[in-house]
Design an enzyme around this catalytic site. Structure first.
Site, short mmCIF file in Angstrom:
data_model
loop_
_atom_site.label_atom_id
_atom_site.label_comp_id
_atom_site.label_asym_id
_atom_site.label_seq_id
_atom_site.Cartn_x
_atom_site.Cartn_y
_atom_site.Cartn_z
N ASP A 70 0.73 -1.15 -0.12
CA ASP A 70 -0.11 -0.07 0.04
C ASP A 70 0.92 1.19 -0.05
O ASP A 70 2.17 1.05 -0.20
CB ASP A 70 -1.17 0.10 1.20
CG ASP A 70 -0.36 0.09 2.52
OD1 ASP A 70 0.79 0.43 2.59
OD2 ASP A 70 -1.24 0.18 3.73
N CYS A 78 2.74 -3.15 4.35
CA CYS A 78 1.76 -2.36 4.44
C CYS A 78 2.19 -1.58 5.80
O CYS A 78 3.18 -2.06 6.21
CB CYS A 78 0.22 -2.67 4.63
SG CYS A 78 -0.16 -3.54 6.10
N THR A 107 1.59 -1.51 9.18
CA THR A 107 1.63 -2.71 10.38
C THR A 107 1.76 -3.99 9.78
O THR A 107 2.48 -4.87 10.44
CB THR A 107 0.53 -2.64 11.25
OG1 THR A 107 -0.50 -3.16 10.65
CG2 THR A 107 0.29 -1.26 11.68
N HIS A 144 8.16 -23.51 9.73
CA HIS A 144 7.22 -24.16 10.57
C HIS A 144 5.82 -24.05 9.80
O HIS A 144 5.17 -24.95 9.88
CB HIS A 144 7.01 -23.43 11.87
CG HIS A 144 8.28 -23.91 12.70
ND1 HIS A 144 8.26 -23.72 13.98
CD2 HIS A 144 9.50 -24.51 12.29
CE1 HIS A 144 9.48 -24.10 14.47
NE2 HIS A 144 10.07 -24.61 13.69
N HIS A 160 5.09 -30.14 11.31
CA HIS A 160 4.66 -28.82 10.57
C HIS A 160 3.69 -29.30 9.59
O HIS A 160 2.64 -28.58 9.32
CB HIS A 160 5.55 -27.99 10.44
CG HIS A 160 6.70 -27.80 11.63
ND1 HIS A 160 6.34 -27.19 12.64
CD2 HIS A 160 7.83 -28.12 11.75
CE1 HIS A 160 7.41 -26.99 13.69
NE2 HIS A 160 8.28 -27.64 13.01
#
Length: 143
Positions: free
Chosen positions: A8, A65, A67, A98, A133
């Protein structure tokens, strides 16, 4: 390897610099936008990147972006996507080792560009460990 990348407005500068870095390292990079720092909605670029990963038009994806949360939430709406949010190289390693993350998401407002490069390199160089995993991923995608 072909890597799709998007951001963004908050991640535009990092995305632009990371494209140049990855291209110089020999990766083919497909830019899904955005094309400036003008405010826009991350979902407008996250959905096309997710579709390209699901359809195998690109091998892996990277998204930025502010956060990282909006991108990760949007990307993970797609059934074939395992987007992992990483703000340190060790987290980048673990989301691949993982969780076999096929999209790396980073929070541009909370890490340096140097950290973004380190996280990206670590994630790209890490192999999925499989085993227990894989069983956990199967439970994740069949719920």
């Amino acid at each position: 390897m072909k890597i799709g990348i998007c951001s963004d407005h908050a991640g535009f500068a990092y995305k632009t610099k990371l494209i140049a870095y990855l291209t110089k390292k020999g990766y083919e990079v497909v830019d899904f936008g955005t094309d400036s720092e003008v405010s826009m909605d991350y979902s407008d670029v996250a959905h096309p990147l997710a579709a390209a990963v699901e359809e195998k038009k690109v091998d892996l994806g990277i998204a930025f972006c502010g956060t990282g949360n909006g991108m990760a939430m949007t990307l993970n709406k797609h059934k074939g996507i395992r987007a992992g949010l990483a703000w340190a190289a060790e987290i980048g390693r673990l989301v691949k080792a993982h969780n076999n993350a096929n999209v790396l998401v980073m929070p541009a407002r909370f890490i340096s560009f140097r950290a973004a490069v380190n996280i990206t390199n670590t994630w790209l160089e890490t192999e999925f460990e499989g085993g227990r995993h894989q069983r956990r991923i199967e439970k994740m995608i069949t719920w």
